[in-house]
Design an enzyme around this catalytic site. Sequence first.
Site, PDB file in Angstrom:
ATOM      1  N   HIS A   7      -1.341   0.660   3.825  1.00  0.00           N
ATOM      2  CA  HIS A   7      -2.654   1.173   2.914  1.00  0.00           C
ATOM      3  C   HIS A   7      -3.804  -0.014   3.574  1.00  0.00           C
ATOM      4  CE1 HIS A   7      -1.124  -1.666   0.093  1.00  0.00           C
ATOM      5  NE2 HIS A   7      -2.413  -2.157  -0.169  1.00  0.00           N
ATOM      6  N   HIS A  79      -8.433  -5.713   2.124  1.00  0.00           N
ATOM      7  CA  HIS A  79      -7.340  -5.950   2.869  1.00  0.00           C
ATOM      8  C   HIS A  79      -6.706  -4.913   3.310  1.00  0.00           C
ATOM      9  CE1 HIS A  79      -5.443  -5.377  -1.017  1.00  0.00           C
ATOM     10  NE2 HIS A  79      -4.218  -4.772  -0.252  1.00  0.00           N
ATOM     11  N   GLU A 130      -1.901  -7.880   4.203  1.00  0.00           N
ATOM     12  CA  GLU A 130      -0.877  -7.938   3.088  1.00  0.00           C
ATOM     13  C   GLU A 130       0.232  -7.491   4.346  1.00  0.00           C
ATOM     14  OE1 GLU A 130      -1.357  -4.919   0.049  1.00  0.00           O
ATOM     15  OE2 GLU A 130       0.140  -5.905  -1.252  1.00  0.00           O
TER      16      GLU A 130
HETATM   17 CO    CO Z   1      -2.664  -3.819  -1.184  1.00  0.00          CO
END
Ligand code: CO
Length: 134
Positions: A7, A79, A130
């Site tokens: 994502h 992020h 991440e």
């Molecule tokens: Co995230």
Amino acid sequence: MIGRLNHVAIAVRDLAKASQVYRETLGAQVSETVQQHEHGVTTVFVTLPNTKIELLEPLGADSPIAKFLERNPDGGVHHICYEVEDIIAARDVLKAKGARVLGDGNPKIGAHGKPVLFLHPKDFFGTLVEIEQV
Ligand code: CO
């Protein structure tokens, strides 16, 4: 080592408004709102055919995205999340190669119930990364 883009996360001031824009203006499928107290955020996920967009709103006084929104008052990309097969193995390789892992270095359970870690943005060209075990 990294796999698919899981994502892209966008910090927003008004999650209800952002959800409405993604649902009504962009015509996307938007999830219910989820409060993640241990991460200091309220989130919705926008499901796209090839990835997801995570919309983040600060939750609580110590939210890690409050400062980001002070610097980026209109919101912005916060992020990106890459998938890895084995998060401990990935962490150890990244550390051995000099990347800084944020926090205590131990994975936390992220928004999808899977273990995640965050990597220092200065090591990845100004982008908070991440990694999530899938
Ligand atoms: Co995230």
